[in-house]
Design a protein around this motif. Sequence first.
Motif, PDB file in Angstrom:
ATOM      1  N   TYR B 592       0.903  -1.191   0.092  1.00 40.13           N
ATOM      2  CA  TYR B 592      -0.110   0.180   0.112  1.00 40.13           C
ATOM      3  C   TYR B 592       0.809   1.145  -0.009  1.00 40.13           C
ATOM      4  O   TYR B 592       0.621   2.159  -0.775  1.00 40.13           O
ATOM      5  N   SER B 612      -6.243   5.529   5.084  1.00 39.15           N
ATOM      6  CA  SER B 612      -6.603   5.085   3.846  1.00 39.15           C
ATOM      7  C   SER B 612      -7.830   5.584   3.091  1.00 39.15           C
ATOM      8  O   SER B 612      -7.939   5.972   1.900  1.00 39.15           O
ATOM      9  N   THR B 634      -9.560   0.139  -1.490  1.00 37.61           N
ATOM     10  CA  THR B 634      -9.401   0.961  -0.068  1.00 37.61           C
ATOM     11  C   THR B 634     -10.120   0.229   0.875  1.00 37.61           C
ATOM     12  O   THR B 634      -9.918  -0.266   1.863  1.00 37.61           O
ATOM     13  N   TYR B 637      -8.481  -3.128   1.526  1.00 36.24           N
ATOM     14  CA  TYR B 637      -7.188  -2.835   2.550  1.00 36.24           C
ATOM     15  C   TYR B 637      -7.976  -2.548   3.657  1.00 36.24           C
ATOM     16  O   TYR B 637      -7.395  -3.218   4.907  1.00 36.24           O
TER      17      TYR B 637
END
Lengths: 301, 667
Positions: B592, B612, B634, B637
């Motif tokens: 990331y 994020s 996102t 993640y």
Amino acid sequence: MNPLIVPIVEQINKQLLGKEYQIKQALCCLLANGHLLIEDAPGVGKTTLSHALAISLGLSYNRIQFTSDMLPADLLGVSIFDNTSGQFVFHRGPIFSQLVLADEINRTSPKTQSALLEAMAERQISIDGETYKLSDPFFVIATQNPLDHSGTYELPDSQLDRFMMRVSLGFPSIDAEKRMLQGHSIGLDNLKQVINPEQLKELQLGASQVTASDPILNYLLALVQETRVNSKYPHPLSPRASQAILATAKAWAFIENRKYVLPEDIQAILSAVVEHRLRHTNQQGGQSLGEHLLHSVNPLG
Amino acid sequence: MTNSWLLGKPTIGLMTATYLVSLLALSHEVLWWVAMIGAIAIGWRWCYSVGKVMVFNRYLLSLICVAGLALLAISVTKSGLLITMINLLLLGYGLKFIELKQRRDVFFLVLVGILTVGVIIILYSDVLSAIKILPLIGLNIAILSVTCAPAMTTVQAIKQSAQLIAISVPLTVVLFLLMPKLPPLWDAAKSQQATTGLSDELSPGDIAELSRSDALAFSVTFDPGSQLPLRKQLYWRALVMDVFDGQRWRQSMDQKLWQQLGKQLTPMPPLPKTGGISYQVITQPTQQSWMVGLALPINDESEILRTPDQNIYATSAITATKMYRVTSYPSLMSEVVISDHVRQRNLTLVNGLNQQTKQWAIELRRSYPSDQAFISAVLSYFNQQQFYYTLSPPLLGENSVDDFMFGTRRGFCAHYASAFTVIMRAAGIPSRIVAGYQGGEWNSDVGYLNVYQYDAHAWSEVWLPAKGWVRQDPTASVSPLRIEQGLAQAMATENSFLSGSILSLAKHQNSPWLNNLRLSLANLNYFWDRWLLGYDKKLQYQLLNNMLGGVTTEKVISLTISCFVFIGLWLMWNAGFKIKRLSYNEKIDSLYLELCDELAKVGVRREKHVASQDYAQIIATRLPHAMSEVIELTEFYNNLNYASNLPATKSDYRQMKRLIKSLLNKI
């Protein structure tokens, strides 16, 4: 946003125009079962917000206007000799309600402030050797004027720490103020109870069940640690402060209708939770210590 | 004083103890006034720590320093450079007690302490010094512990340092056994201080001086196959002296020249097939080059030479305990031939001195024309006349041999050997004096022979045609006990054995348990010398050979490198360094962050504090065409990182990679 919260925010927002973020912060504090301190200049709606919260959440509430000649007994209650029974009978003071609106808390003497803050911490009071439990839920929403106004007694550090959050309202935007002047805001009388105390309890439970993963805890600890190792922060954050950050971040995530905490949740409440604990209000460069803290720690990696 | 940690009495106590133990270990070297200055410094430190005195005057301190240096400079000539340098170190060590102002000073003090330990190791290599070194190192580490962790009590600190030493033992063993033995980078300065032992010259008093010392001279182990010689055959030859000036015997100029210039190899005589006695000698440092061996020692090591006078000689002075192998062939002595020149030298007497003895010898010679008969007559003269063997003989005049033969008649080996040699020379028989050691103490449990300084001896050698150099010991005629049972028994009646040293254990050979104690200590010392100090390049080579099955350069290099690597890893491990495999969560995090760097290149920078979710919004506003990918990424993640408490898996990692790729393709 959480559908259970939406109507509350909407209703208060109708009365206090353009302050959704602050309303959510205040709600967040109550969902995390913490006491709230609202600080701002007179006339920006501190008392209005606290009233609106009390009515919307359906809590029994007492408003106390703190003055410089107030005594602890005026707050807690007093024992009076009853002629008919020949005994002292305790008359409960205004603190015995689910929500106490302590208006202008910094106007009264430290003695009375202490009485209130003790009750806040222990959720019970002791008078004449008797212990009285305060009602449950028990919230204190205190308002105070900025300290540079004359005739005020600054709250000491240890007592400020009792408030989970300190929210500043700030002046409304021009749009909002215009709408207010146009009479778009509803009056206090038009406020309705949105939820009852039982529902509030459920919401609190829901907020506490939000999960915080390892990276979140690491981020939180990195924030707290930063205030302890960096000499820029004269008053490092205590473990109680990190508990408060976690609890309010969970409540914020709950308001945002999420089952887990994101770094953004912490960032949303950080300033409100830590600013009064870090103490230094007027920073050079216009950035408060809380903001500075937020900008100096990387939430990722 | 703000540095309260320095005021701690335990710390100062530890430092004082360290200093005192160091002084004790170096007590032979330390000058008395250096110890005095140290005592003053420590005394001041104690008074200062309890608040009795003021800060030490800076000028006074400088004055003491300058005075100390001046005194040291004066003493250089007397005690030699090495001892002076050691005293300089100890002087600084003592004065540092005044200067303990910061933590750095304590570290410095500990450093000097460790350096002192190094000095002790350089000077002494015996067991007792080694035993003194351990507590010294422990105390120094304890000082560090107490300084760095003031909450630690003294007992805890000492315990900790003991643990540290214990931990380092295996490391030490590995280093000792396997690290290549490098030759010293520089020579240790030779100590000028008189070590007890034989010297190049011999006057009658020297051996008596030596007999007061119970220090070990050398140890001998005979090879299993060799026949063990009888005690009265154990004449350890060290030096041959054939020049006599009436008072002292010394080595001939030829021998000196050989030592200084030539050192060319004395031709190896043809070795007989049998009769060799093989043995191993572990000699204590003598600061000299001569080595001991039984009659006609042969050694084929390159660093040991054979001298023209049938001794062995080290190419460099023996400054540390040394082990060497010798094979002796007694029969070879008879094959030695002497040149006229040597013969003449061994017949020379100073004119005008000792006339009475010369006369007496010439007269006696008339009655005994045969060499052998004459020798026997002289020996029986010593035996039958009133000669006494004593360690405290009266002083002799200018005609020392005359005075002795016809006056005092009291003396010990050097007197008898000297007189005997003079008589032989007067009678025309070439003769010389040999200095060395006689006898020794046989330890049958372990199987080695310890020869002490009090075994020092002098005897004569006469040259007879066809027999070569023949050993003649007049002392044996006077006091057979000395040769057969040793000095202790010979001196039993006189009670003069080791009369100077009250505490010597060797003195109490009649007390069984004291004697046992002494023998056990001797055993310990022997094993120490044999296996620790004697572990040299050769033994190491053998060990490596056994371990590796044949020593090659590559093998040794790789063993050395692997030793280093092993030790390095071990130290790192102990220091808390552990190799940690990245978890998939961490890998995904770094993916990331790489993505953030990529996006920063196209102008969407992530501020340090932006997480994020917020970053996704920034990307979505700046790059609207990639919005769906950004949201998907996102979400994935965040889910992985914040929503689930389960560790990420490999498939998550692949998925993340795929998502990043599709996002990057879009922009």
